[in-house]
Design a protein around this motif. Structure first.
Motif, PDB file in Angstrom:
ATOM      1  N   LEU A 172       1.136  -1.094  -0.210  1.00  0.00           N
ATOM      2  CA  LEU A 172      -0.306  -0.205  -0.141  1.00  0.00           C
ATOM      3  C   LEU A 172       0.800   1.633  -0.066  1.00  0.00           C
ATOM      4  O   LEU A 172       1.914   1.384   0.953  1.00  0.00           O
ATOM      5  CB  LEU A 172      -0.888  -0.553   1.287  1.00  0.00           C
ATOM      6  N   LEU A 173       0.636   2.285  -1.109  1.00  0.00           N
ATOM      7  CA  LEU A 173       0.566   3.471  -1.100  1.00  0.00           C
ATOM      8  C   LEU A 173       0.030   4.439  -1.126  1.00  0.00           C
ATOM      9  O   LEU A 173      -1.265   4.276  -0.972  1.00  0.00           O
ATOM     10  CB  LEU A 173       1.966   4.140  -2.230  1.00  0.00           C
ATOM     11  N   VAL A 174       0.166   6.003   0.130  1.00  0.00           N
ATOM     12  CA  VAL A 174      -0.604   6.699  -0.252  1.00  0.00           C
ATOM     13  C   VAL A 174      -0.094   7.766   0.146  1.00  0.00           C
ATOM     14  O   VAL A 174       0.995   8.261   0.690  1.00  0.00           O
ATOM     15  CB  VAL A 174      -0.896   6.132   1.802  1.00  0.00           C
ATOM     16  N   SER A 175      -0.559   9.015  -0.347  1.00  0.00           N
ATOM     17  CA  SER A 175       0.142  10.125  -0.332  1.00  0.00           C
ATOM     18  C   SER A 175      -0.198  11.018   0.649  1.00  0.00           C
ATOM     19  O   SER A 175      -0.596  10.942   1.563  1.00  0.00           O
ATOM     20  CB  SER A 175      -0.723  11.422  -1.291  1.00  0.00           C
ATOM     21  N   GLY A 176       1.924  11.619   1.277  1.00  0.00           N
ATOM     22  CA  GLY A 176       2.093  11.732   2.546  1.00  0.00           C
ATOM     23  C   GLY A 176       2.132  13.272   2.417  1.00  0.00           C
ATOM     24  O   GLY A 176       2.820  14.154   3.698  1.00  0.00           O
ATOM     25  N   SER A 177       1.665  13.973   1.764  1.00  0.00           N
ATOM     26  CA  SER A 177       1.839  15.132   1.448  1.00  0.00           C
ATOM     27  C   SER A 177       1.750  16.458   2.738  1.00  0.00           C
ATOM     28  O   SER A 177       1.495  17.345   2.622  1.00  0.00           O
ATOM     29  CB  SER A 177       2.161  15.647   0.411  1.00  0.00           C
ATOM     30  N   ALA A 190       1.713   1.845   6.121  1.00  0.00           N
ATOM     31  CA  ALA A 190       1.331   1.746   4.060  1.00  0.00           C
ATOM     32  C   ALA A 190       2.837   3.025   3.712  1.00  0.00           C
ATOM     33  O   ALA A 190       3.332   3.566   4.386  1.00  0.00           O
ATOM     34  CB  ALA A 190       0.625   2.743   3.499  1.00  0.00           C
ATOM     35  N   THR A 191       3.460   2.929   2.465  1.00  0.00           N
ATOM     36  CA  THR A 191       4.124   4.108   2.328  1.00  0.00           C
ATOM     37  C   THR A 191       3.849   5.365   1.555  1.00  0.00           C
ATOM     38  O   THR A 191       2.891   5.130   1.116  1.00  0.00           O
ATOM     39  CB  THR A 191       5.055   3.669   1.340  1.00  0.00           C
ATOM     40  N   ALA A 192       4.537   6.152   3.045  1.00  0.00           N
ATOM     41  CA  ALA A 192       3.624   7.554   2.438  1.00  0.00           C
ATOM     42  C   ALA A 192       4.625   8.369   1.445  1.00  0.00           C
ATOM     43  O   ALA A 192       5.852   8.207   1.655  1.00  0.00           O
ATOM     44  CB  ALA A 192       4.117   8.459   3.725  1.00  0.00           C
ATOM     45  N   MET A 193       4.266   8.802   0.617  1.00  0.00           N
ATOM     46  CA  MET A 193       4.694   9.321  -0.708  1.00  0.00           C
ATOM     47  C   MET A 193       4.307  10.758  -0.757  1.00  0.00           C
ATOM     48  O   MET A 193       3.632  11.437  -0.428  1.00  0.00           O
ATOM     49  CB  MET A 193       4.111   8.587  -2.224  1.00  0.00           C
TER      50      MET A 193
END
Length: 335
Positions: A172-177, A190-193
């Motif tokens: 799982l990847l999630v926008s972490g902006s 999840a991986t925060a992008m």
């Protein structure tokens, strides 16, 4: 996290669909996917929005064109029930024996969301996305029927048949902006992008999370060669800048606003393609050593997952591999 990763995780990006040329687009997807597969990438991002070809159909093309590349499907909870999305992952695994990864998104163009009757504010959409992905993860990993009662979803006795093999459970990847996106990534493990600022301005990654960023790379043996390619590929486009400003006025995305305010060029960091609406991430342009050093500074700061922009030609991936190997060396070797 149990320790510092020993290698980078690298995804490519699938070409965006256009209104015309369906068969040509199909061939282009297969071509870019095969390049990414040959380059050893872990997966390839597939967009979703109201105008794009359905990402699940594109995922099927990616799987059929490659040997091991994982489609990274953008999943927006406004489009379908979590069971439907989970079943698509499960069915692709059943048919092809391949994993499909998930990029959990909560935003989009405001006009797209309004058109579908989407009225939740920014942070609440992330709260819903957490419930959405929590149900999916339970369906993927539990051997018991799933029951969940939340603020946005309620399911009782739900299960996937046949069960998804453990080795094919999606990453799982999630926008972490934004703070809400980062909180969602934490909740889901999840991986925060993020979309990077200049290296000296980029905050260190959270050591409790796996974090990564989305970038474009144009690197060549010399900076002169690299900038010749970059300026030829992304020439100045005033109409594109107008389109970009219009799109920004219709988006509530935190990362969109952040990048729009970034300096246009500083060293290898180049924002002109983004500000001309040609792409959606910063580019790093220059000679191998300089670009490798810049990306290595992000690795030093704890960012170990990268989504690369769509390549124009296969040779782009070979040049990019040189700088990624330089950045990878900061981790102490490959796994």
């Amino acid at each position: 996290m149990t320790g510092r990763p020993t290698d980078l995780t690298v995804f490519g990006t699938c070409p965006a669909s256009t209104p015309e040329g369906g068969r040509d687009y199909l061939d282009r997807v297969a071509q870019v996917a095969s390049w990414s597969d040959a380059a050893g990438h872990d997966g390839i991002l597939i967009y979703t929005d109201n105008r794009s070809v359905d990402p699940w159909l594109v995922a099927q093309v990616v799987i059929q064109a490659t040997a091991r590349l994982a489609p990274l499907v953008a999943v927006q909870s406004a489009y379908m029930h979590p069971f439907t999305a989970a079943k698509l992952v499960n069915d692709l695994a059943y048919l092809h024996g391949r994993r499909v990864d998930l990029n959990i998104v909560a935003g989009g163009f405001v006009g797209d969301l309004v058109a579908m009757g989407e009225a939740l504010p920014h942070d609440a959409r992330y709260d819903r996305a957490v419930e959405y992905a929590t149900i999916m993860t339970a369906l993927f990993t539990s051997r018991e029927a799933v029951t969940f009662d939340g603020a946005y979803y309620s399911v009782t006795g739900l299960r996937l048949t046949p069960a998804l093999p453990a080795e094919l459970v999606p990453r799982l990847l999630v926008s972490g902006s934004s703070p809400a996106g980062l909180a969602a990534a934490r909740a889901l493990s999840a991986t925060a992008m993020v979309y990077p600022q200049q290296p000296e301005q980029q905050p260190p990654a959270d050591p409790a999370l796996t974090q990564g960023m989305r970038i474009g790379v144009i690197a060549r043996p010399t900076a002169v060669e690299a900038w010749e390619v970059a300026l030829g590929r992304f020439p100045e486009d005033r109409a594109g800048r107008v389109t970009h400003r219009l799109a920004m006025s219709r988006s509530d995305s935190r990362w969109h606003q952040q990048l729009s305010q970034a300096v246009e060029k500083q060293g290898t960091y180049w924002m002109a393609p983004f500000k001309s609406y040609k792409t959606f991430c910063p580019y790093f342009v220059g000679d191998y050593a300089t670009v490798g050093e810049e990306i290595g500074r992000y690795v030093d700061a704890g960012y170990t997952t990268f989504i690369l922009d769509t390549p124009a030609e296969e040779q782009d991936l070979k040049h990019t591999a040189v700088v990624l190997d330089m950045a990878r060396s900061r981790l102490g070797g490959r796994s």
